[in-house]
Design an enzyme around this catalytic site. Structure first.
Site: not given
Ligand code: UD1
Ligand code: CA
Length: 451
Positions: A436, A71, A10, A373, A135, A14, A150, A223, A76
């Protein structure tokens, strides 16, 4: 065998930072490395890091080798895990962690792994007063987990559920490889949701265990910088609690910062606002005054460090007294019973047992013998503009105040330097050296007068 997948792709917009989010530090260590280190506490692990934004910088910061999976688009959490799937071992338990959830505890991870066998998986859950954004764990009347929804997809009734998905899961590879490719993105965020595997597990009658973390902040994510600062304080509190249990008195456990590792003997006292970084080792009975900054140092038993002292890459023996307002720079090596007083800077210099430099001096590139000293305001002139040179003082030497010692220079045992001298040549054993201008008194002197 355990395959650990750490999601770190990610962007972390923020944080409002040019640095990838997972490289922001807690206790002086990037968040991603905290998660790696927690995972490494498990036996027989193989680490997989899913990177995307800032992937080069993230890889460069790793102190432990991980399998890196790119990735390219963040579609997701299920999509992220899917990228690592080809590298997993068929019989592994797969533990999924988040590089922006830095304080997860190794003991909690061990309980997750222990909860899983070939017939069940585990989701780490917890209850929150305000579960907005998370979630929710949906359970049947019998209490069995039936789904994770979610926040954005949840009904009002589901939003009232306090139990949330922390995101951390442990799943046998055999299930994961079957379920992940079947996940779709027809949801509010058009993302591939990892928690969708829960409904698949339920449909297949695979058991779902729900261990809980010991502390809520183990599962708190970062975040923004407010959350980073919040977890920094929690982390510091963990360390100060440990130190006190190990026998350290802290003047105020909320006013000490450790950005690295601090190991301590018994009956150590640490006053307020001390900052430690790197590897610091402190012996029995040491006291550290207020506002000291100490990095990569060893401090021997019963030494006293007074207020506002800065120590970097230095070693101190036993019963030394340093400060207030002293600065020990890299390569300062104090033996036992050495005193370095206020406004004294010591760099790349050794001081043998019982020697003293008590006031306002610069000692650089020097070797000082026993019981010598060095008077107030003494300067080793170690730099000629091109090269550094060494000053050697023997045992029982006495350097008068305000002396200038022009290196390279050798001052032998038992010799004595008159105050205010500029010494440019070697001084033999037990000599008095004075360098000196002689004082001249002019009798009957009249001060000039204005016309
Ligand atoms: C996710 C969970 C949610 C949980 C929450 C806890 C899902 C869909 N939802 O939501 O149920 O309550 O975490 O904090 O999983 N990331 C990637 N690649 C991606 C997407 C995300 O590496 O394609 C990483 C992000 O950088 C982050 C983490 O996965 O570190 C969580 O992703 P994020 O999109 O923040 O999930 P939440 O909406 O917080
Ligand atoms: Ca998150």
């Amino acid at each position: 065998m355990i395959d650990v997948i750490i999601l770190a792709a990610g962007q972390g917009s923020r944080m409002r930072s040019t640095k990838p989010k997972v490289l922001h530090e807690i206790g002086g260590k990037p968040m991603v490395n905290h998660v790696v280190d927690a995972a490494l506490c498990l036996p027989d692990v193989s680490l997989h890091l899913v990177v995307g934004h800032g992937s080069e910088a993230v890889q460069a910061s790793l102190t432990t080798p991980c399998h890196i999976v790119e990735q390219k688009e963040q579609l997701g959490t299920a999509h992220a895990v899917l990228q690592a799937l080809p590298n997993l071992s068929p019989n592994a338990k797969v533990l999924i962690l988040y590089a922006d959830v830095p304080l997860i505890d190794a003991e909690t991870l061990q309980r997750m792994v222990n909860a899983v066998d070939s017939h069940c998986m585990a989701v780490l859950t917890t209850e929150l007063d305000d579960a907005t954004g998370y979630g929710r764990i949906v359970r049947s009347d019998m209490g069995a987990v039936t789904d994770i929804v979610e926040h954005k997809d949840a009904t009002q009734e589901q939003r009232d559920i306090a139990e949330i998905n922390t995101g951390i899961m442990c799943v046998p590879q055999a299930y994961l490889s079957r379920w992940l490719p079947r996940i779709e993105n027809n949801n509010a965020q058009h993302e591939y949701y990892l928690p969708d595997i829960i409904a698949m597990a339920v449909a297949e009658g695979v058991g779902i265990k729900t261990p809980q973390p010991k502390c809520f902040y183990e599962v708190e994510g970062v975040n923004n910088r407010q959350q980073l600062a919040f977890l920094e304080r929690k982390y510091q509190q963990q360390i100060s609690d440990r130190l006190m249990l190990e026998g350290v008195t802290l003047a105020d456990p909320a006013r000490i910062d450790i950005r690295g590792s601090l190991s301590v003997g018994q009956d150590v006292f640490i006053d307020i606002n001390a900052v430690f970084s790197g590897n610091v080792v402190i012996g029995d009975g040491v006291s550290i005054g207020p506002n000291c900054v100490i990095s990569d140092a060893t401090i021997g038993a019963a030494s006293e460090i007074y207020a506002n002292t800065v120590i970097e890459s230095a070693t101190l023996g036993q019963q030394c007294k340093v400060g207030p307002f002293a600065r020990l720079r890299p390569g300062a090596a104090l033996a036992n019973h050495v005193k370095v007083g206020n406004y004294v800077e010591v760099k790349n210099a050794s001081l043998a047992n019982g020697s003293k430099v008590n006031h306002l001096s610069y000692i650089g590139d020097a070797k000082i013998g026993n019981d010598t000293n060095v008077g107030a305001g003494t300067i080793t002139c170690n730099y000629d503009g091109a090269y550094k040179h060494k000053t050697v003082l023997g045992d029982n030497v006495f350097i008068g105040s305000n002396s200038t010692l022009v290196a390279p220079l050798d001052i032998a045992d038992g010799s004595f330097i008159g105050a205010g001298s500029t010494i440019t040549e070697a001084v033999p054993k037990e000599n008095l050296a004075i360098g000196r201008g002689r004082q001249k008194n002019i009798a009957g002197w009249k001060k000039p007068e204005k016309n």
